[in-house]
Structures are given as structure tokens and as C-alpha cells.
Design an enzyme around this catalytic site. Structure first.
Site, PDB file in Angstrom:
ATOM      1  N   TYR A 186      -1.588  -0.051  10.240  1.00 26.66           N
ATOM      2  CA  TYR A 186      -1.884  -0.542   8.886  1.00 26.66           C
ATOM      3  C   TYR A 186      -0.683  -0.313   7.967  1.00 26.66           C
ATOM      4  O   TYR A 186      -0.225  -1.235   7.277  1.00 26.66           O
ATOM      5  CB  TYR A 186      -3.132   0.161   8.322  1.00 26.66           C
TER       6      TYR A 186
ATOM      7  N   SER B  18       0.851  -1.201   0.000  1.00 23.50           N
ATOM      8  CA  SER B  18       0.000   0.000   0.000  1.00 23.50           C
ATOM      9  C   SER B  18       0.879   1.241   0.000  1.00 23.50           C
ATOM     10  O   SER B  18       2.007   1.212   0.531  1.00 23.50           O
ATOM     11  CB  SER B  18      -0.878   0.018   1.259  1.00 23.50           C
TER      12      SER B  18
HETATM   13  N1  LIG Z   1      -8.584  -0.173  -2.173  1.00 18.85           N
HETATM   14  C1  LIG Z   1      -7.547   0.555  -1.871  1.00 18.85           C
HETATM   15  O1  LIG Z   1      -7.581   1.779  -1.987  1.00 18.85           O
HETATM   16  C2  LIG Z   1      -6.262  -0.085  -1.403  1.00 18.85           C
HETATM   17  C3  LIG Z   1      -5.110   0.710  -1.334  1.00 18.85           C
HETATM   18  C4  LIG Z   1      -3.917   0.148  -0.945  1.00 18.85           C
HETATM   19  C5  LIG Z   1      -3.859  -1.198  -0.652  1.00 18.85           C
HETATM   20  N2  LIG Z   1      -4.992  -1.974  -0.709  1.00 18.85           N
HETATM   21  C6  LIG Z   1      -4.866  -3.392  -0.394  1.00 18.85           C
HETATM   22  O2  LIG Z   1      -5.352  -4.150  -1.487  1.00 18.85           O
HETATM   23  C7  LIG Z   1      -5.948  -5.353  -1.028  1.00 18.85           C
HETATM   24  C8  LIG Z   1      -7.355  -5.481  -1.569  1.00 18.85           C
HETATM   25  O3  LIG Z   1      -8.056  -4.284  -1.353  1.00 18.85           O
HETATM   26  P1  LIG Z   1      -9.627  -4.167  -1.713  1.00 18.85           P
HETATM   27  O4  LIG Z   1      -9.948  -2.726  -1.644  1.00 18.85           O
HETATM   28  O5  LIG Z   1      -9.916  -4.929  -2.928  1.00 18.85           O
HETATM   29  O6  LIG Z   1     -10.214  -4.898  -0.420  1.00 18.85           O
HETATM   30  P2  LIG Z   1     -11.684  -5.474  -0.048  1.00 18.85           P
HETATM   31  O7  LIG Z   1     -11.839  -5.214   1.399  1.00 18.85           O
HETATM   32  O8  LIG Z   1     -12.707  -4.990  -1.012  1.00 18.85           O
HETATM   33  O9  LIG Z   1     -11.483  -7.049  -0.278  1.00 18.85           O
HETATM   34  C9  LIG Z   1     -10.598  -7.777   0.523  1.00 18.85           C
HETATM   35  C10 LIG Z   1     -11.020  -9.225   0.492  1.00 18.85           C
HETATM   36  O10 LIG Z   1     -10.132  -9.960   1.362  1.00 18.85           O
HETATM   37  C11 LIG Z   1     -10.900 -10.912   2.080  1.00 18.85           C
HETATM   38  N3  LIG Z   1     -10.201 -11.280   3.318  1.00 18.85           N
HETATM   39  C12 LIG Z   1     -10.051 -10.543   4.446  1.00 18.85           C
HETATM   40  N4  LIG Z   1      -9.377 -11.234   5.366  1.00 18.85           N
HETATM   41  C13 LIG Z   1      -9.090 -12.445   4.818  1.00 18.85           C
HETATM   42  C14 LIG Z   1      -8.413 -13.590   5.289  1.00 18.85           C
HETATM   43  N5  LIG Z   1      -7.914 -13.632   6.529  1.00 18.85           N
HETATM   44  N6  LIG Z   1      -8.277 -14.643   4.466  1.00 18.85           N
HETATM   45  C15 LIG Z   1      -8.803 -14.608   3.202  1.00 18.85           C
HETATM   46  N7  LIG Z   1      -9.476 -13.557   2.722  1.00 18.85           N
HETATM   47  C16 LIG Z   1      -9.614 -12.476   3.510  1.00 18.85           C
HETATM   48  C17 LIG Z   1     -12.230 -10.218   2.347  1.00 18.85           C
HETATM   49  O11 LIG Z   1     -13.269 -11.139   2.650  1.00 18.85           O
HETATM   50  C18 LIG Z   1     -12.439  -9.475   1.031  1.00 18.85           C
HETATM   51  O12 LIG Z   1     -13.177 -10.245   0.109  1.00 18.85           O
HETATM   52  C19 LIG Z   1      -5.839  -5.317   0.492  1.00 18.85           C
HETATM   53  O13 LIG Z   1      -4.673  -6.030   0.891  1.00 18.85           O
HETATM   54  C20 LIG Z   1      -5.657  -3.835   0.802  1.00 18.85           C
HETATM   55  O14 LIG Z   1      -4.975  -3.615   2.004  1.00 18.85           O
HETATM   56  C21 LIG Z   1      -6.189  -1.436  -1.086  1.00 18.85           C
END
Ligand SMILES: NC(=O)c1ccc[n+]([C@@H]2O[C@H](COP(=O)([O-])OP(=O)(O)OC[C@H]3O[C@@H](n4cnc5c(N)ncnc54)[C@H](O)[C@@H]3O)[C@@H](O)[C@H]2O)c1
Length: 251
Positions: free
Chosen positions: A156, A146
Site C-alpha cells: 500500500y 498517504s
Molecule cells: N482515510 C485515511 O486515513 C487515509 C489516509 C491516507 C490516504 N488515504 C487515501 O485517501 C483516499 C480516500 O480515502 P477514504 O478514507 O475517503 O476512502 P473510502 O474507502 O472511504 O472511499 C474510497 C472511495 O473510492 C471508491 N473506489 C474504490 N476503487 C475505485 C475504483 N477503481 N474506481 C473508482 N472508485 C473507486 C470506493 O467505492 C469509495 O467510495 C484513498 O486514496 C486513500 O488511500 C486515506
């Protein structure tokens, strides 16, 4: 011409929605068999069914990335589709509003879970997958860090700094096995979860940290994943690629 992933198996964690589902869709469209893993069983089955309905090959499996026994079994099953695993995307993560709170508000149990999922989940899935990836032409692991890792002032961000560090450590360990290991550091990207959970003022404040003044979209991260897992990045490993319109950029 688009790179083909025909004959390849890709395992994607946290794939029921957001980036994970977008990665699955993009790889399936290009011919891969995608194995979607998520803690949310009904949603991951729905995601796999949606990709199949679009003509792709997809399997949905319930699994928690912190459960090493379960993840070992999932990788065994995943490897049966094409005789091994070619791509692992460590995407599952706890984030958004809830997990960006100060540690004094989160408390020990939530901080521990944050590190278990975001950092140890990457270790668990990588260690379970590598035995099935050795000897596969173009084998590649991409983990989702991230922009918060590079700005990191809260738990985080530090959990994602660990993702970036572990990426370099695994790249070093696995380079001689022919497995490339890289990470993407997305900035703020408007997934459904972010749209629903993040207050508008926080989104606008995050956008003000960018150099390109528009909100990030899932396809911006998908393109980075396709490049990193493709042949054009064949000499790229141990890299943490920032994709956030300049958020967190620095020399
Ligand atoms: N969306 C953003 O702006 C952003 C920015 C930087 C980093 N990220 C990172 O990208 C990744 C995905 O982001 P997103 O926005 O698509 O997230 P989201 O919350 O929409 O989806 C995350 C998915 O991970 C699953 N999950 C959570 N804990 C789990 C576990 N222990 N085992 C298996 N599955 C699990 C959830 O059920 C969910 O379906 C994450 O790692 C997040 O930290 C997102």
C-alpha cells in the site's frame, strides 16, 4: 473572503463517500459544478443527490478509474458543464485494513489491483482530463497519496509512493500547459470507512506516530485541497503536502 469556484468544473474520483464526498461538498458549496466518479453506482448517485439537495451543482457518474475507455467518456461528459475541466482530484484508492496486509497474504492478484487503482488510476484519469484542462485559468490536479508513502514498508505504502512520484512527473510534463499538479499525503483520518474497519488499537498506534496528539478529521484534508486548488498556491507545483499531524515528517 472565501475563494469562489463559480464557473469551474471539478472532477473527483472515489467521491461516493469519505474524502471524495467531502471534497465535492466543499467545492460545490463554493460554486463549482462537481462531477463525482465512483465504482459504487448507487452510492455515487446518492452523494450527488445529497449535494444537490444542499443547493450545489453535482453530477454522479459510475466509473472504475482503471477503465481508460470509460474514464475518457466521463471526462468528455464532465467538460460539457462549463466548457472544460478546471480541477481533477485523483482520490479513488484501495486502502484500510485489507490492503495494508503483507504481500504474502494479499497475493499477486490483489497487489496488482492495488497498483492498478492507486497508481495507474491516477495516470488514466490525468491523461483523460488534461485535454480538457489546457488553457483553463488556474487549472489544477491534486492526487491523494498517504503518510504510508513516506513510511512505506508495504505494498500500500509503495503504491502511494508511486502517486507521489507520478505527481512530480506530471507537474513537470504539464507545467508549460499551465496545469499545476500536487499531492496530499494524509495521515490517519477518521473517515466512516476507517472508523468502521480499523481496529481501535491500530488507530491508537497510528496516532502515536503523530506530533499533534489528536485524530485527523476530513476537514483537515479538505482545507489542504482548497489551498492547493486555489490562487494562493499559484506558484506551487510538484509538491507532496503531508497533512497528518506530523506523521511521516522527516528532513
Ligand atoms: N482515510 C485515511 O486515513 C487515509 C489516509 C491516507 C490516504 N488515504 C487515501 O485517501 C483516499 C480516500 O480515502 P477514504 O478514507 O475517503 O476512502 P473510502 O474507502 O472511504 O472511499 C474510497 C472511495 O473510492 C471508491 N473506489 C474504490 N476503487 C475505485 C475504483 N477503481 N474506481 C473508482 N472508485 C473507486 C470506493 O467505492 C469509495 O467510495 C484513498 O486514496 C486513500 O488511500 C486515506
Amino acid at each position: 473572503m472565501e475563494q469562489s469556484y463559480a464557473g469551474k468544473t471539478a472532477v473527483i474520483t472515489g467521491a461516493a463517500r469519505g474524502f471524495g464526498l467531502a471534497f465535492g461538498r466543499a467545492l460545490a458549496e463554493r460554486g463549482a459544478h462537481v462531477v463525482l466518479v465512483d465504482i459504487d453506482e448507487p452510492a455515487v448517485q446518492e452523494a450527488a443527490a445529497a449535494i444537490r439537495a444542499e443547493g450545489g451543482q453535482a453530477t454522479g457518474i459510475e466509473g472504475d478509474v482503471t477503465d481508460a475507455t470509460r474514464i475518457d467518456a466521463i471526462m468528455e461528459v464532465a467538460a460539457r458543464h462549463t466548457g472544460g475541466i478546471d480541477i481533477l482530484i485523483n482520490n479513488a484508492g484501495l486502502h484500510s485494513h485489507e490492503y495494508n496486509k503483507p504481500m504474502q497474504e494479499l497475493g499477486v492478484a490483489k497487489v496488482r489491483r492495488l497498483f492498478d487503482v492507486n497508481a495507474m488510476g491516477q495516470v488514466t484519469c490525468t491523461l483523460a482530463a488534461v485535454a480538457h484542462m489546457r488553457g483553463r485559468e488556474g487549472a489544477s490536479i491534486v492526487s491523494i497519496a498517504s503518510a504510508a508513502a513516506h513510511l512505506g514498508r508495504n505494498a500500500y505504502g509503495i503504491s502511494k509512493l508511486a502517486v507521489a512520484g507520478l505527481t512530480v512527473a506530471f507537474a513537470d510534463e504539464l507545467g508549460s500547459d499551465g496545469i499545476r499538479v500536487n499531492a496530499i499525503s494524509p495521515g490517519l483520518i477518521l473517515t466512516d470507512t476507517i472508523r468502521a474497519e480499523l481496529p481501535e488499537a491500530t488507530k491508537v498506534q497510528a496516532r502515536s506516530l503523530q506530533m499533534i496528539p489528536r485524530f485527523g478529521e476530513e476537514r483537515d484534508i479538505v482545507e489542504a485541497m482548497l489551498w492547493l486548488t486555489g490562487d494562493k498556491a499559484r506558484f506551487v507545483t510538484g509538491e507532496v503536502l503531508r497533512v497528518g499531524g506530523g506523521m511521516g515528517a522527516g528532513v
